[in-house]
Design an enzyme around this catalytic site. Sequence first.
Site, PDB file in Angstrom:
ATOM      1  N   ILE A  29      37.371  32.607  41.970  1.00 33.56           N
ATOM      2  CA  ILE A  29      38.425  33.585  42.232  1.00 33.56           C
ATOM      3  C   ILE A  29      37.832  34.636  43.176  1.00 33.56           C
ATOM      4  O   ILE A  29      36.714  35.107  42.951  1.00 33.56           O
ATOM      5  CB  ILE A  29      38.874  34.269  40.911  1.00 33.56           C
ATOM      6  CG1 ILE A  29      39.473  33.250  39.946  1.00 33.56           C
ATOM      7  CG2 ILE A  29      39.851  35.399  41.182  1.00 33.56           C
ATOM      8  CD1 ILE A  29      39.747  33.794  38.538  1.00 33.56           C
ATOM      9  N   GLY A  30      38.549  34.963  44.257  1.00 32.44           N
ATOM     10  CA  GLY A  30      38.065  35.996  45.183  1.00 32.44           C
ATOM     11  C   GLY A  30      36.983  35.541  46.148  1.00 32.44           C
ATOM     12  O   GLY A  30      36.363  36.367  46.822  1.00 32.44           O
ATOM     13  N   SER A  31      36.763  34.233  46.256  1.00 28.51           N
ATOM     14  CA  SER A  31      35.690  33.764  47.142  1.00 28.51           C
ATOM     15  C   SER A  31      36.107  33.745  48.609  1.00 28.51           C
ATOM     16  O   SER A  31      35.281  33.486  49.492  1.00 28.51           O
ATOM     17  CB  SER A  31      35.195  32.381  46.702  1.00 28.51           C
ATOM     18  OG  SER A  31      36.268  31.476  46.666  1.00 28.51           O
ATOM     19  N   THR A  34      41.723  32.102  50.895  1.00 31.54           N
ATOM     20  CA  THR A  34      42.883  32.421  51.738  1.00 31.54           C
ATOM     21  C   THR A  34      42.432  32.821  53.147  1.00 31.54           C
ATOM     22  O   THR A  34      43.017  32.373  54.138  1.00 31.54           O
ATOM     23  CB  THR A  34      43.691  33.575  51.097  1.00 31.54           C
ATOM     24  OG1 THR A  34      44.001  33.180  49.765  1.00 31.54           O
ATOM     25  CG2 THR A  34      44.967  33.846  51.844  1.00 31.54           C
ATOM     26  N   GLU A  51      47.547  27.989  48.329  1.00 30.93           N
ATOM     27  CA  GLU A  51      47.785  27.783  46.898  1.00 30.93           C
ATOM     28  C   GLU A  51      49.130  28.393  46.489  1.00 30.93           C
ATOM     29  O   GLU A  51      49.467  29.489  46.932  1.00 30.93           O
ATOM     30  CB  GLU A  51      46.660  28.493  46.154  1.00 30.93           C
ATOM     31  CG  GLU A  51      46.587  28.159  44.692  1.00 30.93           C
ATOM     32  CD  GLU A  51      45.315  28.771  44.115  1.00 30.93           C
ATOM     33  OE1 GLU A  51      44.571  28.035  43.484  1.00 30.93           O
ATOM     34  OE2 GLU A  51      45.070  29.961  44.309  1.00 30.93           O
ATOM     35  N   TYR A  69      47.318  35.384  31.464  1.00 28.44           N
ATOM     36  CA  TYR A  69      46.269  36.388  31.280  1.00 28.44           C
ATOM     37  C   TYR A  69      46.582  37.335  30.117  1.00 28.44           C
ATOM     38  O   TYR A  69      45.676  37.815  29.447  1.00 28.44           O
ATOM     39  CB  TYR A  69      46.060  37.187  32.567  1.00 28.44           C
ATOM     40  CG  TYR A  69      45.153  36.474  33.570  1.00 28.44           C
ATOM     41  CD1 TYR A  69      43.897  35.994  33.189  1.00 28.44           C
ATOM     42  CD2 TYR A  69      45.540  36.287  34.892  1.00 28.44           C
ATOM     43  CE1 TYR A  69      43.073  35.348  34.094  1.00 28.44           C
ATOM     44  CE2 TYR A  69      44.712  35.641  35.802  1.00 28.44           C
ATOM     45  CZ  TYR A  69      43.485  35.174  35.394  1.00 28.44           C
ATOM     46  OH  TYR A  69      42.653  34.538  36.277  1.00 28.44           O
ATOM     47  N   GLU A 103      44.265  24.689  49.810  1.00 26.79           N
ATOM     48  CA  GLU A 103      43.568  25.675  48.980  1.00 26.79           C
ATOM     49  C   GLU A 103      43.535  25.123  47.555  1.00 26.79           C
ATOM     50  O   GLU A 103      44.566  24.884  46.942  1.00 26.79           O
ATOM     51  CB  GLU A 103      44.314  27.009  49.014  1.00 26.79           C
ATOM     52  CG  GLU A 103      43.619  28.072  48.183  1.00 26.79           C
ATOM     53  CD  GLU A 103      44.218  29.458  48.404  1.00 26.79           C
ATOM     54  OE1 GLU A 103      45.245  29.565  49.094  1.00 26.79           O
ATOM     55  OE2 GLU A 103      43.654  30.416  47.865  1.00 26.79           O
ATOM     56  N   ARG A 104      42.338  24.903  47.074  1.00 27.61           N
ATOM     57  CA  ARG A 104      42.134  24.283  45.763  1.00 27.61           C
ATOM     58  C   ARG A 104      42.779  22.904  45.668  1.00 27.61           C
ATOM     59  O   ARG A 104      43.292  22.373  46.650  1.00 27.61           O
ATOM     60  CB  ARG A 104      42.640  25.181  44.636  1.00 27.61           C
ATOM     61  CG  ARG A 104      41.755  26.367  44.371  1.00 27.61           C
ATOM     62  CD  ARG A 104      41.889  26.823  42.918  1.00 27.61           C
ATOM     63  NE  ARG A 104      41.088  27.982  42.660  1.00 27.61           N
ATOM     64  CZ  ARG A 104      39.785  27.940  42.408  1.00 27.61           C
ATOM     65  NH1 ARG A 104      39.177  26.781  42.383  1.00 27.61           N
ATOM     66  NH2 ARG A 104      39.115  29.043  42.187  1.00 27.61           N
ATOM     67  N   GLU A 171      45.458  40.238  37.326  1.00 29.40           N
ATOM     68  CA  GLU A 171      44.017  40.038  37.144  1.00 29.40           C
ATOM     69  C   GLU A 171      43.272  41.279  36.676  1.00 29.40           C
ATOM     70  O   GLU A 171      42.041  41.263  36.574  1.00 29.40           O
ATOM     71  CB  GLU A 171      43.404  39.542  38.477  1.00 29.40           C
ATOM     72  CG  GLU A 171      43.894  38.156  38.854  1.00 29.40           C
ATOM     73  CD  GLU A 171      43.469  37.704  40.253  1.00 29.40           C
ATOM     74  OE1 GLU A 171      43.595  36.506  40.527  1.00 29.40           O
ATOM     75  OE2 GLU A 171      43.039  38.555  41.048  1.00 29.40           O
TER      76      GLU A 171
HETATM   77  N1  DCP Z   1      44.030  30.190  38.314  1.00 27.08           N
HETATM   78  C1  DCP Z   1      43.943  29.644  37.046  1.00 27.08           C
HETATM   79  N2  DCP Z   1      43.944  28.298  36.890  1.00 27.08           N
HETATM   80  C2  DCP Z   1      43.980  27.473  37.961  1.00 27.08           C
HETATM   81  C3  DCP Z   1      44.043  28.004  39.257  1.00 27.08           C
HETATM   82  C4  DCP Z   1      44.049  29.384  39.399  1.00 27.08           C
HETATM   83  O1  DCP Z   1      43.886  30.391  36.060  1.00 27.08           O
HETATM   84  N3  DCP Z   1      43.994  26.158  37.757  1.00 27.08           N
HETATM   85  C5  DCP Z   1      44.131  31.654  38.476  1.00 27.08           C
HETATM   86  C6  DCP Z   1      42.857  32.360  38.797  1.00 27.08           C
HETATM   87  C7  DCP Z   1      43.318  33.531  39.622  1.00 27.08           C
HETATM   88  C8  DCP Z   1      44.577  33.029  40.327  1.00 27.08           C
HETATM   89  O2  DCP Z   1      45.022  31.914  39.547  1.00 27.08           O
HETATM   90  O3  DCP Z   1      43.662  34.619  38.790  1.00 27.08           O
HETATM   91  C9  DCP Z   1      44.328  32.588  41.749  1.00 27.08           C
HETATM   92  O4  DCP Z   1      43.066  32.012  41.749  1.00 27.08           O
HETATM   93  P1  DCP Z   1      42.312  31.320  42.939  1.00 27.08           P
HETATM   94  O5  DCP Z   1      40.857  31.457  42.781  1.00 27.08           O
HETATM   95  O6  DCP Z   1      42.760  29.913  43.000  1.00 27.08           O
HETATM   96  O7  DCP Z   1      42.858  32.073  44.223  1.00 27.08           O
HETATM   97  P2  DCP Z   1      42.389  33.453  44.870  1.00 27.08           P
HETATM   98  O8  DCP Z   1      43.634  34.120  45.333  1.00 27.08           O
HETATM   99  O9  DCP Z   1      41.492  34.201  43.963  1.00 27.08           O
HETATM  100  O10 DCP Z   1      41.586  32.903  46.089  1.00 27.08           O
HETATM  101  P3  DCP Z   1      40.730  33.675  47.181  1.00 27.08           P
HETATM  102  O11 DCP Z   1      40.545  35.087  46.748  1.00 27.08           O
HETATM  103  O12 DCP Z   1      39.459  32.884  47.237  1.00 27.08           O
HETATM  104  O13 DCP Z   1      41.532  33.564  48.435  1.00 27.08           O
END
Ligand code: DCP
Length: 230
Positions: A29-31, A34, A51, A69, A103-104, A171
Site C-alpha cells: 500500500i502506498g508504494s 498509481t 485498480e 477497515y 495495477e495489482r 486508511e
Molecule cells: N486492499 C485490500 N485488499 C486487496 C487489495 C487492496 O485490502 N486485495 C486495500 C489496501 C488499501 C487499498 O485497498 O487500503 C488500496 O490498496 P493498494 O495497495 O492496492 O493501492 P494504493 O492506492 O495504496 O496503491 P499506490 O499507493 O501504490 O498507488
Amino acid sequence: NIAKRILKMANFLKEGRTRPYTVIVEGNIGSGKTTFLNYFNRNKDVCVLAEPVEMWRDCDGYNLLGAMYEDPKRWSFTFQSYVQLTMLQQHTKETDLPIKLMERSIYSARYCFVEQLKRDKVLSGPSESVINAWFNWVTSNKNLDVDLVVYLRTTPEVVYERMMKRNRAEEKSVPLEYLKSLHKIHEDWLYYKTLHHCPAPVIILNANLDRSNIANEYEKCESHIFNKEV
Ligand code: DCP
C-alpha cells in the site's frame, strides 16, 4: 514509429496471441503503483488498467473498503470477494492494444491480502475456503496468465508515511504493523519467492525513491515492457 507499431502488431498476430502482453504492477500500500501507471499511460500501445478502488468504495452505494477497515471480522470476506470479482474483470478485459498494464492482480489479492487476513485470524476458515474455491476455479478455467511482474519494492516506514500523508479516509486507522506484515508477504512472494507461486518473471524497482528521482527507476523496466517482441 508507425512502421515499428505495424511490425509489433504483425509479430503479435504471427504468434497467434489470444491476449495482450500482460504486465502487473505490485507492491505494498502506498508504494506508488498509481504513479507508475500514470507514467506509462501516455504510450499508445499500452492499455492501462488502474485498480478499481472507486468500485470498492461504491458497490451499489456501499463502501466496502471502508467497511472492511472499520470491522474487518464482519466485512473482510465481503470485501475480498468483491476485489476478486473486479480483478477477474480486469484480467479478462479485452483490448486491441498489444500491451496491458494492470495495477495489482487477482494473485496479490489472494497471495498477499487474503493470506494476511488468514494469518491474522480475521478471515474464518469457511470464508477463506470459499475465496480459495473461486480463486482455484477461475485461475484453472480462465486465461489469467501474466508475462511480467513489476515489483515496487519499499520499506514499511516509507509507505506508512506516504499513506498518512495522502490521508485516504478509509486508511486512517491502518497501523504500521499491518504494512510491515504486508511488506513481508510481498517480499516472500516476489523477492525471495518462497511463498505461493510467482506468476511471471519479476523486475524489482527501488520504490522508496521520491517522485523527483523515480523516473530513472521506471526507465529500467521500460525496455522490458516496450521492446518486448509482442
Ligand atoms: N486492499 C485490500 N485488499 C486487496 C487489495 C487492496 O485490502 N486485495 C486495500 C489496501 C488499501 C487499498 O485497498 O487500503 C488500496 O490498496 P493498494 O495497495 O492496492 O493501492 P494504493 O492506492 O495504496 O496503491 P499506490 O499507493 O501504490 O498507488
